[in-house]
Scaffold this active site. Sequence first.
Site, PDB file in Angstrom:
ATOM      1  N   SER A  71      34.638  31.114  66.489  1.00 29.95           N
ATOM      2  CA  SER A  71      33.888  32.166  67.577  1.00 29.95           C
ATOM      3  C   SER A  71      34.989  32.820  67.907  1.00 29.95           C
ATOM      4  O   SER A  71      36.338  32.722  67.754  1.00 29.95           O
ATOM      5  CB  SER A  71      32.772  31.426  68.656  1.00 29.95           C
ATOM      6  OG  SER A  71      33.940  30.389  69.041  1.00 29.95           O
ATOM      7  N   TYR A  73      31.505  30.458  83.440  1.00 26.78           N
ATOM      8  CA  TYR A  73      32.596  29.604  82.821  1.00 26.78           C
ATOM      9  C   TYR A  73      31.972  29.301  81.359  1.00 26.78           C
ATOM     10  O   TYR A  73      32.869  29.076  80.345  1.00 26.78           O
ATOM     11  CB  TYR A  73      32.491  28.261  83.408  1.00 26.78           C
ATOM     12  CG  TYR A  73      33.557  28.030  84.601  1.00 26.78           C
ATOM     13  CD1 TYR A  73      35.140  28.225  84.396  1.00 26.78           C
ATOM     14  CD2 TYR A  73      33.164  28.145  85.658  1.00 26.78           C
ATOM     15  CE1 TYR A  73      35.759  28.247  85.411  1.00 26.78           C
ATOM     16  CE2 TYR A  73      33.902  28.011  87.083  1.00 26.78           C
ATOM     17  CZ  TYR A  73      35.478  28.072  86.720  1.00 26.78           C
ATOM     18  OH  TYR A  73      35.979  28.312  87.852  1.00 26.78           O
ATOM     19  N   ASP A  99      26.330  27.360  62.217  1.00 24.39           N
ATOM     20  CA  ASP A  99      25.596  26.954  63.213  1.00 24.39           C
ATOM     21  C   ASP A  99      23.938  26.757  62.946  1.00 24.39           C
ATOM     22  O   ASP A  99      23.322  27.528  62.387  1.00 24.39           O
ATOM     23  CB  ASP A  99      25.607  27.604  64.371  1.00 24.39           C
ATOM     24  CG  ASP A  99      27.118  28.200  65.128  1.00 24.39           C
ATOM     25  OD1 ASP A  99      27.987  27.378  64.627  1.00 24.39           O
ATOM     26  OD2 ASP A  99      27.085  29.014  65.739  1.00 24.39           O
ATOM     27  N   GLN A 122      36.573  32.203  52.573  1.00 23.08           N
ATOM     28  CA  GLN A 122      35.604  31.844  51.241  1.00 23.08           C
ATOM     29  C   GLN A 122      34.326  30.941  51.413  1.00 23.08           C
ATOM     30  O   GLN A 122      33.230  31.283  51.240  1.00 23.08           O
ATOM     31  CB  GLN A 122      36.333  31.204  50.232  1.00 23.08           C
ATOM     32  CG  GLN A 122      37.656  32.033  49.416  1.00 23.08           C
ATOM     33  CD  GLN A 122      38.538  31.107  48.666  1.00 23.08           C
ATOM     34  OE1 GLN A 122      37.907  30.441  47.669  1.00 23.08           O
ATOM     35  NE2 GLN A 122      39.650  31.452  48.709  1.00 23.08           N
ATOM     36  N   CYS A 144      29.665  44.285  95.664  1.00 21.73           N
ATOM     37  CA  CYS A 144      28.430  43.335  95.920  1.00 21.73           C
ATOM     38  C   CYS A 144      28.569  42.286  96.962  1.00 21.73           C
ATOM     39  O   CYS A 144      28.716  42.732  98.303  1.00 21.73           O
ATOM     40  CB  CYS A 144      27.996  42.817  94.510  1.00 21.73           C
ATOM     41  SG  CYS A 144      26.159  42.217  94.473  1.00 21.73           S
ATOM     42  N   GLN A 174      29.388  42.331 101.225  1.00 20.70           N
ATOM     43  CA  GLN A 174      28.791  41.219 101.974  1.00 20.70           C
ATOM     44  C   GLN A 174      29.852  40.648 103.036  1.00 20.70           C
ATOM     45  O   GLN A 174      29.780  40.384 104.215  1.00 20.70           O
ATOM     46  CB  GLN A 174      27.932  40.387 101.292  1.00 20.70           C
ATOM     47  CG  GLN A 174      26.497  40.962 100.343  1.00 20.70           C
ATOM     48  CD  GLN A 174      25.947  40.119  99.803  1.00 20.70           C
ATOM     49  OE1 GLN A 174      26.195  38.905  99.647  1.00 20.70           O
ATOM     50  NE2 GLN A 174      24.789  40.723  99.109  1.00 20.70           N
ATOM     51  N   HIS A 182      27.020  47.474  91.612  1.00 19.44           N
ATOM     52  CA  HIS A 182      28.179  47.198  90.412  1.00 19.44           C
ATOM     53  C   HIS A 182      28.555  48.138  89.645  1.00 19.44           C
ATOM     54  O   HIS A 182      28.181  48.363  88.764  1.00 19.44           O
ATOM     55  CB  HIS A 182      27.476  45.993  89.521  1.00 19.44           C
ATOM     56  CG  HIS A 182      27.429  44.744  90.145  1.00 19.44           C
ATOM     57  ND1 HIS A 182      28.380  43.741  90.314  1.00 19.44           N
ATOM     58  CD2 HIS A 182      26.532  44.173  90.769  1.00 19.44           C
ATOM     59  CE1 HIS A 182      28.269  42.849  90.906  1.00 19.44           C
ATOM     60  NE2 HIS A 182      26.857  42.888  91.123  1.00 19.44           N
ATOM     61  N   GLU A 192      31.357  48.823  88.301  1.00 21.02           N
ATOM     62  CA  GLU A 192      31.865  48.658  86.984  1.00 21.02           C
ATOM     63  C   GLU A 192      31.218  48.719  85.701  1.00 21.02           C
ATOM     64  O   GLU A 192      31.621  48.988  84.602  1.00 21.02           O
ATOM     65  CB  GLU A 192      32.657  47.245  87.060  1.00 21.02           C
ATOM     66  CG  GLU A 192      31.598  46.013  87.073  1.00 21.02           C
ATOM     67  CD  GLU A 192      31.010  45.567  88.470  1.00 21.02           C
ATOM     68  OE1 GLU A 192      30.881  46.493  89.355  1.00 21.02           O
ATOM     69  OE2 GLU A 192      30.820  44.638  88.727  1.00 21.02           O
TER      70      GLU A 192
END
Length: 542
Positions: free
Chosen positions: A16, A57, A150, A195, A384, A388, A510, A512
């Site tokens: 992965s 995480y 998997d 392969q 955000c 606050q 947000h 971003e």
Amino acid sequence: MTSPSQFVFVTGGVVSSLGKGLTVASLGRLLIARGLRVRLLKVDPYLNVDPGTMNPYQHGEVYVTEDGAETDLDLGHYERFTGQPTSQKSNFTAGRIYWDVLRKEREGCYLGGTVQMVPHITDEIKARIRALAAPDVDIVLCEIGGTVGDIESLVFLEAIRQMGLEEGRERVLYIHLTYVPFIKAAGEIKTKPSQHSVARLREIGISPDVLICRTEVPLAEDVKRKLALFCSVPFHAVIEEKDVDTSIYELPLTLADQGLDEIILVHFRLARPTSRLADWRRLVDRIRLLEPGPRIAVVGKYAELQDAYKSLFEAIHHGGFAHGVRVEIVKVPAEEVEEGRQLDTLKSADGILVPGGFGSRGIEGKIEAIRLARENGIPFFGICLGLQCAVIEFARHVVGLEGANTTEIDRDCPHPVVCLMEEQERIHEKGGTMRLGAYPCVLEKDTRARQAYERAKVSERHRHRYEVNNRYREVLAEKGMVFSGLSPDGNLVEIVELKDHPWFVATQAHPEFASQPLKPHPLFAAFVGAALRRRRNETDVG
Ligand code: GLN
């Protein structure tokens, strides 16, 4: 009946974290540059219904779409690379599929039949993939999460195998992204894992048409020939994807240089207009020439995690692109600030940013960092939870409201300057229940926010439960906090800022998520601009 669109499926092999999302996003850009209308889609084989309740995480950032879906962070890459919006339809998980099938079973939709992985689960998967096909979409580009082999992925691979049969093999293209390791001790590149991975795919009944090889070293011709032979793909369809040198935004060009888009157009027998990648090439050239820029401290709970703040870090860099500079990001764990450490790092930063977050860990550190930014005139940007915390800091230290807090942390605090709105009070379920997706915001004249956006009304994506408590607005305003952005009905505080400060702006949204390399977000551009001014002034004085 075949779908109105054709399909490209991208699977991953060997390990992965190969950057499948970036590869798919880059491919999206290439196809758009060829004049094609493309929709991107990510399928995740895990059992959570959506990633909204998952720990950063485990999962990294939760990316929020305009229409309020909490999705995989790869969708952020899709939007940044293609410039196209994603939506509720652009991401689904195995959990969502099982949930829907079981609900239908309970409703009696299967008329007493035995409900099975094949065809019921596979049908549901195919229906969700086909939901993106439309007469005005040429290609649906679908990334299958996870790694071939998997257990979880099996049913998804079976579904896309069936699609090859149903749509016609010439209307479906399979790309396998694999890893080709370089074994230092032997001084050799190894093709064996690839392969094996392709052999697993072929066992299921999928023969990839294209092999994209992630590698740290260039692949010599004989290695490519070996991969082609053993993995049964044409030699020209073995594509090398070496680690990029300067920036992830180079990847579309690397793939274009090897003719990946050409292979796809030929497979689908589509017209082959010349590629229009000039804007992207200019971007990559500009990135190569960036000058050293300001140092921005990001004070977060997951400071050490690159993936937890994926869109945020990208947006900061985009802010730098707007000024031709490479921003240096310093990740400061909020807990360390709480313990009185890292204060020099913060004081010497050219800008301080407090991002979104949940829960109490590190929150006092964030508040302390904001105090430092406010008192020392260091440009500050709050997002955000960052807004606050800025309100709490101001309430405590400027207005003098001792014990001011958000009720998320302290339900019984004497001054709940941030709290739940009534409609949120009644909600107890966690998944998908926050204020999610795009909301409009009206900007006050003569404010930093209005200056940055250069517009009176904007729309930004949200993902939060708590809001500034309207009961405290007046006292905060009296002491100089400016509510520069409000919901159109004036009821919700969207942006706050301070006047007598070089640049102190915080937003409940947000931004971003909406920043793109070709279109840096105005607030990030303005923040980096302010940080850059501070850096240049200090260098001049020094
Ligand atoms: N925890 C805060 C809330 O729910 C902030 C959320 C965020 O920063 N995304 O309102």
